[in-house]
Design a protein around this motif. Structure first.
Motif, short mmCIF file in Angstrom:
data_model
loop_
_atom_site.label_atom_id
_atom_site.label_comp_id
_atom_site.label_asym_id
_atom_site.label_seq_id
_atom_site.Cartn_x
_atom_site.Cartn_y
_atom_site.Cartn_z
N VAL A 166 8.10 8.56 -0.40
CA VAL A 166 8.30 7.11 -0.32
C VAL A 166 9.67 6.73 -0.86
O VAL A 166 10.38 5.91 -0.25
CB VAL A 166 7.18 6.37 -1.09
CG1 VAL A 166 7.48 4.88 -1.18
CG2 VAL A 166 5.83 6.59 -0.40
N ASP A 167 10.07 7.33 -1.98
CA ASP A 167 11.41 7.06 -2.51
C ASP A 167 12.49 7.42 -1.49
O ASP A 167 13.48 6.69 -1.33
CB ASP A 167 11.64 7.85 -3.80
CG ASP A 167 10.82 7.33 -4.96
OD1 ASP A 167 10.28 6.20 -4.87
OD2 ASP A 167 10.72 8.04 -5.98
N PHE A 211 6.77 10.86 11.75
CA PHE A 211 7.87 11.12 10.82
C PHE A 211 8.59 9.84 10.38
O PHE A 211 9.68 9.92 9.81
CB PHE A 211 8.90 12.10 11.40
CG PHE A 211 8.33 13.38 11.96
CD1 PHE A 211 7.32 14.05 11.30
CD2 PHE A 211 8.82 13.92 13.14
CE1 PHE A 211 6.80 15.23 11.80
CE2 PHE A 211 8.30 15.10 13.65
CZ PHE A 211 7.28 15.76 12.98
N CYS A 212 8.02 8.68 10.64
CA CYS A 212 8.67 7.41 10.31
C CYS A 212 7.72 6.54 9.49
O CYS A 212 6.63 6.20 9.96
CB CYS A 212 9.07 6.66 11.58
SG CYS A 212 10.11 7.59 12.73
N LEU A 213 8.15 6.17 8.28
CA LEU A 213 7.34 5.30 7.42
C LEU A 213 7.88 3.87 7.40
O LEU A 213 7.11 2.91 7.34
CB LEU A 213 7.31 5.84 5.99
CG LEU A 213 6.66 7.21 5.78
CD1 LEU A 213 6.69 7.57 4.30
CD2 LEU A 213 5.25 7.23 6.30
N ARG A 266 0.82 -1.21 0.00
CA ARG A 266 0.00 0.00 0.00
C ARG A 266 0.86 1.26 0.00
O ARG A 266 0.53 2.25 -0.65
CB ARG A 266 -0.97 -0.01 1.18
CG ARG A 266 -2.06 -1.05 1.04
CD ARG A 266 -3.16 -0.92 2.07
NE ARG A 266 -2.70 -1.10 3.43
CZ ARG A 266 -2.62 -0.12 4.34
NH1 ARG A 266 -2.97 1.12 4.02
NH2 ARG A 266 -2.18 -0.38 5.56
N LEU A 267 1.95 1.21 0.72
CA LEU A 267 2.86 2.35 0.75
C LEU A 267 3.47 2.59 -0.63
O LEU A 267 3.52 3.73 -1.11
CB LEU A 267 3.95 2.11 1.79
CG LEU A 267 4.84 3.30 2.16
CD1 LEU A 267 4.04 4.42 2.79
CD2 LEU A 267 5.96 2.86 3.09
N LEU A 268 3.88 1.53 -1.28
CA LEU A 268 4.49 1.65 -2.60
C LEU A 268 3.48 2.14 -3.63
O LEU A 268 3.85 2.79 -4.62
CB LEU A 268 5.09 0.32 -3.04
CG LEU A 268 6.27 -0.20 -2.21
CD1 LEU A 268 6.72 -1.57 -2.69
CD2 LEU A 268 7.44 0.78 -2.26
N ARG A 269 2.19 1.85 -3.42
CA ARG A 269 1.14 2.32 -4.32
C ARG A 269 0.61 3.69 -3.92
O ARG A 269 -0.31 4.21 -4.55
CB ARG A 269 -0.03 1.34 -4.33
CG ARG A 269 0.25 -0.04 -4.87
CD ARG A 269 -1.06 -0.77 -5.18
NE ARG A 269 -2.00 -0.76 -4.05
CZ ARG A 269 -2.11 -1.75 -3.16
NH1 ARG A 269 -1.33 -2.82 -3.25
NH2 ARG A 269 -2.99 -1.67 -2.17
#
Length: 300
Positions: A88-89, A129-131, A65-68
């Motif tokens: 994300v990158d 602030f952390c993914l 989901r994060l990548l999308r």
């Protein structure tokens, strides 16, 4: 040679109009070069981490989901960042930087990441602030690839490493140690393997006394073969998001003690910078610069 992960994207996706002090990621390498602590060859640019390395600690659903760019508005608000492809990158590159740093630490004894220390990222969500949890991903990588049998994560950011604690709650291959402000975020704490909550305004003397009493015996009892150090400088009395009372010199002595132990016990160590939110950016840069100066003095 001291190797340091740095990529221009560490700052730029969020540099405009955000209260998070992103400029430190641009200023810190410049300061290290200006003071002669580092030369350009000390720095390396990581690429993006692969999904297979993320899903050892993060759920595949969350990673996908994060990548999308498909997380909910509620999840997005919890991270404190507006979601974007650039963001994300950035997280993928930061996380790979910590993984790459592990190989340099195995070779040279120590390696650093200008960013990272994203210890509020849980297995299934981001927060504060952390993914993605860079140190958790890197620790799992080391164990999976048989570079390590037992890892100690030393988290001395002012905030508890709640995501890291959750991720490793059911394994004895990674020991999580967090020394943090008792009444600070996160207000609902997770359970690390060892938590030491500190009262508001805890100053240098007490802080260092507790650390020096705790860490050597922890290394002795747990017998790790690799260390991760989350060396946030938000323990400073000036920090806007911290409630402790340490000075610049106290913070430097904290770093000296941790790095000297790693050197004494011949334990490879990877340092991720973590938090720092003092109003004066010079204070943040000075405190972080001290960590790199000590790494050069003690290991090289």
């Amino acid at each position: 040679m001291l190797k340091i992960a740095f990529h221009p994207c560490y700052e730029h996706p969020l540099r405009q109009g955000h209260r998070f002090p992103m400029e430190k990621y641009d200023l810190l390498p410049k300061q290290l070069l200006h003071e002669g602590i580092c030369i350009p060859d000390n720095f390396f640019e990581p690429a993006k981490i692969e999904k297979q390395d993320l899903i050892r600690v993060h759920t595949e659903d969350y990673v996908d989901r994060l990548l999308r760019l498909d997380i909910s508005k509620k999840e997005e608000r919890a991270t404190g960042f507006p979601l974007s492809q650039d963001l994300v990158d950035r997280e993928l590159i930061i996380t790979q930087g910590t993984v790459d740093a592990c190989h340099f630490a195995l070779k040279y004894g120590i390696a650093m990441n200008i960013a990272g220390g994203t210890h509020h990222a849980f297995s299934d969500r981001g927060e504060a602030f952390c993914l993605l949890n860079d140190q958790a991903v890197a620790a799992s990588y080391l164990i999976e690839k048989d570079f390590s049998k037992k890892i100690l994560i030393i988290d001395l950011d002012v905030h508890q490493g709640n995501g890291t604690a959750e991720i490793f709650q059911n394994t004895n291959k990674v020991f999580t140690f967090s020394m943090h402000g008792k009444s600070n975020y996160p207000f609902r704490k997770e359970r690390s393997d060892l938590d030491i909550p500190l009262d508001n305004n805890t100053g240098d003397a007490l802080y260092l006394s507790i650390l020096k009493e705790t860490l050597p015996s922890l290394i002795s009892s747990q017998q790790p073969d690799f260390l991760f150090y989350q060396c946030g400088v938000d323990i400073l009395a000036s920090d806007k998001l911290g409630k402790l009372g340490c000075t610049i010199e106290g913070c430097k002595e904290r770093d000296r003690f941790v790095l000297e132990l790693a050197k004494e016990y011949q334990l490879p160590i990877v340092c991720s910078m973590g938090g720092g939110y003092s109003p004066d950016i010079k204070t943040i840069i000075t405190a972080h610069t001290n960590t790199y100066r000590l790494a050069q003095e003690l290991f090289f």
